[in-house]
Design a protein around this motif. Structure first.
Motif, PDB file in Angstrom:
ATOM      1  N   VAL A 137       1.333   7.963  -8.243  1.00 29.12           N
ATOM      2  CA  VAL A 137       1.609   7.316  -6.960  1.00 29.12           C
ATOM      3  C   VAL A 137       3.075   6.925  -6.922  1.00 29.12           C
ATOM      4  O   VAL A 137       3.581   6.273  -7.824  1.00 29.12           O
ATOM      5  CB  VAL A 137       0.721   6.064  -6.781  1.00 29.12           C
ATOM      6  N   LYS A 138       3.786   7.332  -5.871  1.00 27.41           N
ATOM      7  CA  LYS A 138       5.220   7.081  -5.796  1.00 27.41           C
ATOM      8  C   LYS A 138       5.607   6.088  -4.710  1.00 27.41           C
ATOM      9  O   LYS A 138       6.755   5.719  -4.588  1.00 27.41           O
ATOM     10  CB  LYS A 138       5.959   8.400  -5.540  1.00 27.41           C
ATOM     11  N   ASP A 139       4.647   5.680  -3.893  1.00 29.33           N
ATOM     12  CA  ASP A 139       5.022   4.861  -2.750  1.00 29.33           C
ATOM     13  C   ASP A 139       4.832   3.372  -2.973  1.00 29.33           C
ATOM     14  O   ASP A 139       4.920   2.595  -2.054  1.00 29.33           O
ATOM     15  CB  ASP A 139       4.211   5.272  -1.517  1.00 29.33           C
ATOM     16  N   LYS A 140       4.561   2.967  -4.213  1.00 24.46           N
ATOM     17  CA  LYS A 140       4.421   1.549  -4.508  1.00 24.46           C
ATOM     18  C   LYS A 140       5.611   1.084  -5.337  1.00 24.46           C
ATOM     19  O   LYS A 140       6.180   1.857  -6.086  1.00 24.46           O
ATOM     20  CB  LYS A 140       3.123   1.277  -5.281  1.00 24.46           C
ATOM     21  N   PRO A 141       5.990  -0.187  -5.234  1.00 25.55           N
ATOM     22  CA  PRO A 141       7.097  -0.695  -6.053  1.00 25.55           C
ATOM     23  C   PRO A 141       6.805  -0.473  -7.516  1.00 25.55           C
ATOM     24  O   PRO A 141       5.688  -0.704  -7.979  1.00 25.55           O
ATOM     25  CB  PRO A 141       7.123  -2.199  -5.726  1.00 25.55           C
ATOM     26  N   SER A 142       7.809  -0.020  -8.270  1.00 22.67           N
ATOM     27  CA  SER A 142       7.605   0.256  -9.682  1.00 22.67           C
ATOM     28  C   SER A 142       8.767  -0.259 -10.502  1.00 22.67           C
ATOM     29  O   SER A 142       9.839  -0.546  -9.993  1.00 22.67           O
ATOM     30  CB  SER A 142       7.449   1.767  -9.917  1.00 22.67           C
ATOM     31  N   ALA A 143       8.551  -0.332 -11.811  1.00 25.38           N
ATOM     32  CA  ALA A 143       9.566  -0.903 -12.692  1.00 25.38           C
ATOM     33  C   ALA A 143      10.823  -0.065 -12.748  1.00 25.38           C
ATOM     34  O   ALA A 143      11.905  -0.557 -12.998  1.00 25.38           O
ATOM     35  CB  ALA A 143       8.992  -1.043 -14.109  1.00 25.38           C
ATOM     36  N   SER A 175       9.959  -6.388  -5.188  1.00 24.35           N
ATOM     37  CA  SER A 175       9.496  -6.606  -3.819  1.00 24.35           C
ATOM     38  C   SER A 175       7.993  -6.759  -3.781  1.00 24.35           C
ATOM     39  O   SER A 175       7.275  -6.087  -4.508  1.00 24.35           O
ATOM     40  CB  SER A 175       9.898  -5.411  -2.950  1.00 24.35           C
ATOM     41  N   ARG A 176       7.522  -7.625  -2.924  1.00 24.68           N
ATOM     42  CA  ARG A 176       6.085  -7.760  -2.752  1.00 24.68           C
ATOM     43  C   ARG A 176       5.636  -6.962  -1.536  1.00 24.68           C
ATOM     44  O   ARG A 176       4.588  -7.199  -0.956  1.00 24.68           O
ATOM     45  CB  ARG A 176       5.689  -9.233  -2.615  1.00 24.68           C
ATOM     46  N   GLY A 177       6.438  -6.002  -1.093  1.00 28.70           N
ATOM     47  CA  GLY A 177       6.070  -5.158   0.026  1.00 28.70           C
ATOM     48  C   GLY A 177       6.001  -5.950   1.307  1.00 28.70           C
ATOM     49  O   GLY A 177       5.242  -5.612   2.214  1.00 28.70           O
ATOM     50  N   SER A 178       6.774  -7.004   1.428  1.00 28.64           N
ATOM     51  CA  SER A 178       6.656  -7.875   2.574  1.00 28.64           C
ATOM     52  C   SER A 178       7.924  -7.884   3.405  1.00 28.64           C
ATOM     53  O   SER A 178       8.956  -7.384   2.994  1.00 28.64           O
ATOM     54  CB  SER A 178       6.350  -9.299   2.111  1.00 28.64           C
ATOM     55  N   ILE A 179       7.838  -8.472   4.579  1.00 30.43           N
ATOM     56  CA  ILE A 179       8.977  -8.542   5.488  1.00 30.43           C
ATOM     57  C   ILE A 179       9.321  -9.997   5.756  1.00 30.43           C
ATOM     58  O   ILE A 179       8.459 -10.807   6.039  1.00 30.43           O
ATOM     59  CB  ILE A 179       8.666  -7.849   6.826  1.00 30.43           C
ATOM     60  N   LYS A 180      10.600 -10.330   5.670  1.00 30.46           N
ATOM     61  CA  LYS A 180      11.078 -11.683   5.961  1.00 30.46           C
ATOM     62  C   LYS A 180      12.254 -11.550   6.912  1.00 30.46           C
ATOM     63  O   LYS A 180      13.005 -10.584   6.858  1.00 30.46           O
ATOM     64  CB  LYS A 180      11.526 -12.349   4.648  1.00 30.46           C
ATOM     65  N   ARG A 181      12.437 -12.499   7.788  1.00 31.83           N
ATOM     66  CA  ARG A 181      13.518 -12.426   8.766  1.00 31.83           C
ATOM     67  C   ARG A 181      14.611 -13.429   8.456  1.00 31.83           C
ATOM     68  O   ARG A 181      14.334 -14.574   8.077  1.00 31.83           O
ATOM     69  CB  ARG A 181      12.972 -12.714  10.177  1.00 31.83           C
ATOM     70  N   SER A 182      15.857 -13.009   8.631  1.00 32.82           N
ATOM     71  CA  SER A 182      16.972 -13.928   8.482  1.00 32.82           C
ATOM     72  C   SER A 182      17.218 -14.628   9.818  1.00 32.82           C
ATOM     73  O   SER A 182      16.625 -14.276  10.832  1.00 32.82           O
ATOM     74  CB  SER A 182      18.230 -13.164   8.046  1.00 32.82           C
ATOM     75  N   ASN A 183      18.107 -15.600   9.819  1.00 36.19           N
ATOM     76  CA  ASN A 183      18.350 -16.370  11.037  1.00 36.19           C
ATOM     77  C   ASN A 183      18.906 -15.539  12.185  1.00 36.19           C
ATOM     78  O   ASN A 183      18.756 -15.875  13.347  1.00 36.19           O
ATOM     79  CB  ASN A 183      19.326 -17.517  10.724  1.00 36.19           C
ATOM     80  N   ASP A 184      19.576 -14.423  11.844  1.00 33.62           N
ATOM     81  CA  ASP A 184      20.128 -13.600  12.910  1.00 33.62           C
ATOM     82  C   ASP A 184      19.141 -12.569  13.435  1.00 33.62           C
ATOM     83  O   ASP A 184      19.486 -11.699  14.223  1.00 33.62           O
ATOM     84  CB  ASP A 184      21.410 -12.897  12.440  1.00 33.62           C
ATOM     85  N   SER A 189       0.043 -10.338  -5.262  1.00 29.20           N
ATOM     86  CA  SER A 189      -0.142  -9.038  -5.906  1.00 29.20           C
ATOM     87  C   SER A 189       0.898  -8.081  -5.358  1.00 29.20           C
ATOM     88  O   SER A 189       1.074  -7.967  -4.147  1.00 29.20           O
ATOM     89  CB  SER A 189      -1.550  -8.491  -5.638  1.00 29.20           C
ATOM     90  N   ALA A 190       1.603  -7.389  -6.261  1.00 33.40           N
ATOM     91  CA  ALA A 190       2.672  -6.481  -5.838  1.00 33.40           C
ATOM     92  C   ALA A 190       2.151  -5.285  -5.060  1.00 33.40           C
ATOM     93  O   ALA A 190       2.901  -4.600  -4.387  1.00 33.40           O
ATOM     94  CB  ALA A 190       3.456  -6.000  -7.062  1.00 33.40           C
ATOM     95  N   ASP A 191       0.850  -5.025  -5.158  1.00 28.65           N
ATOM     96  CA  ASP A 191       0.279  -3.859  -4.479  1.00 28.65           C
ATOM     97  C   ASP A 191      -0.112  -4.143  -3.036  1.00 28.65           C
ATOM     98  O   ASP A 191      -0.581  -3.249  -2.341  1.00 28.65           O
ATOM     99  CB  ASP A 191      -0.962  -3.364  -5.236  1.00 28.65           C
ATOM    100  N   GLU A 192       0.052  -5.376  -2.582  1.00 29.43           N
ATOM    101  CA  GLU A 192      -0.374  -5.737  -1.237  1.00 29.43           C
ATOM    102  C   GLU A 192       0.811  -6.142  -0.369  1.00 29.43           C
ATOM    103  O   GLU A 192       1.815  -6.649  -0.868  1.00 29.43           O
ATOM    104  CB  GLU A 192      -1.380  -6.899  -1.299  1.00 29.43           C
ATOM    105  N   PHE A 193       0.672  -5.910   0.938  1.00 27.54           N
ATOM    106  CA  PHE A 193       1.713  -6.288   1.890  1.00 27.54           C
ATOM    107  C   PHE A 193       1.612  -7.773   2.202  1.00 27.54           C
ATOM    108  O   PHE A 193       0.542  -8.283   2.509  1.00 27.54           O
ATOM    109  CB  PHE A 193       1.546  -5.467   3.174  1.00 27.54           C
ATOM    110  N   TRP A 194       2.754  -8.467   2.120  1.00 27.45           N
ATOM    111  CA  TRP A 194       2.833  -9.892   2.417  1.00 27.45           C
ATOM    112  C   TRP A 194       3.884 -10.127   3.495  1.00 27.45           C
ATOM    113  O   TRP A 194       4.833  -9.347   3.624  1.00 27.45           O
ATOM    114  CB  TRP A 194       3.232 -10.687   1.171  1.00 27.45           C
ATOM    115  N   ILE A 195       3.727 -11.192   4.253  1.00 27.29           N
ATOM    116  CA  ILE A 195       4.728 -11.565   5.247  1.00 27.29           C
ATOM    117  C   ILE A 195       4.954 -13.069   5.186  1.00 27.29           C
ATOM    118  O   ILE A 195       4.007 -13.845   4.968  1.00 27.29           O
ATOM    119  CB  ILE A 195       4.307 -11.133   6.669  1.00 27.29           C
ATOM    120  N   GLY A 196       6.222 -13.489   5.339  1.00 26.29           N
ATOM    121  CA  GLY A 196       6.556 -14.899   5.245  1.00 26.29           C
ATOM    122  C   GLY A 196       6.809 -15.506   6.612  1.00 26.29           C
ATOM    123  O   GLY A 196       7.444 -14.893   7.468  1.00 26.29           O
TER     124      GLY A 196
END
Length: 244
Positions: free
Chosen positions: A140-146, A152-161, A200-207
């Motif tokens: 599997v190549k589409d998951k974060p790896s060492a 990355s926890r596969g998540s999206i965070k937004r900056s103030n801009d 879990s690094a295998d799951e999508f997270w959002i902050g």
């Protein structure tokens, strides 16, 4: 066996040794599989599959010295041969061989520092495992790896801009080692604000940009694609408070 003084010591030397031993074992379980199968006679004593630094393989009895000079492969692989489906038996031998290859490499790498060990594993992880080769599974190549150095926890965070940014990734950072430790501590204590589940690094997270809590995407019904179009994410709790 090689003496301690001639054992591989650098990351590159250890990886070369790993790759050569792996090549020998893969050959035993694929191209030379009929010969390997016949050598693993259940009527014989405990047998092991060895891969050697010259890319050859050998079925033999375990080392007699205690403790052995190197970690030993799985013992008695021949006893299970006739009690299992041939493909399942080969897959089992492959799994144990992967474990042995790693143990030998990290035995040689006992004196490596933290970054060197990480680089060694990254180089080994770029190759398919023996199990993947034998079972013809594609890595599997589409998951974060060492190998990318990403935490990355596969998540999206937004900056103030309003620009999208992912959670900390260390691949291109000059202070990777320090950042890695901080990120490890942060992620190890992260719980989903909805279900309370662990990170879990295998799951999508959002902050949430308001309360800064993290959530499983599935818990708040946000997909990675949907998150890309959100300029500022508010979790259900913050949205509810805003309406009050």
């Amino acid at each position: 066996m090689a003496s301690i003084s001639s054992s591989p010591r650098t990351v590159e030397e250890i990886f070369k040794d790993y790759n050569a031993r792996r090549t020998g074992i893969v050959r035993a379980l694929t191209y030379d599989v009929d010969e390997f199968y016949n050598l693993c006679d259940p009527e014989k004593e405990n047998l092991c599959l060895y891969g050697h630094p010259n890319e050859t393989w050998e079925v033999n009895l375990p080392a007699e010295e205690v403790p052995p000079e190197l970690p030993e492969p799985a013992l008695g692989i021949n006893f299970a041969r006739d009690g299992m489906n041939r493909r399942d038996w080969l897959s089992l031998v492959a799994v144990h061989s992967d474990c042995w290859l790693l143990s030998v490499s990290f035995y040689f790498g006992a004196r490596l520092n933290r970054n060197e060990r990480k680089r060694l594993f990254s180089m080994m992880n770029d190759l398919p495992t023996v199990f993947e080769v034998v079972t013809e599974r594609k890595p599997v190549k589409d998951k974060p790896s060492a190998d990318s150095g990403s935490r990355s926890r596969g998540s999206i965070k937004r900056s103030n801009d309003g620009q999208a940014k992912s959670t900390p990734k260390l691949a291109d950072e000059k202070l990777a080692d320090e950042s890695y430790e901080e990120d490890e501590e942060e992620h190890g204590e992260t719980l989903c604000g909805s279900c309370g589940g662990n990170y879990s690094a295998d799951e999508f997270w959002i902050g949430c940009d308001i309360c800064e809590k993290w959530y499983h995407g599935k818990c708040v019904k946000i997909t990675p694609a949907k998150a890309e179009s959100i300029k500022q994410y508010k979790c259900p709790s913050c949205m509810k408070r805003a309406r009050q």
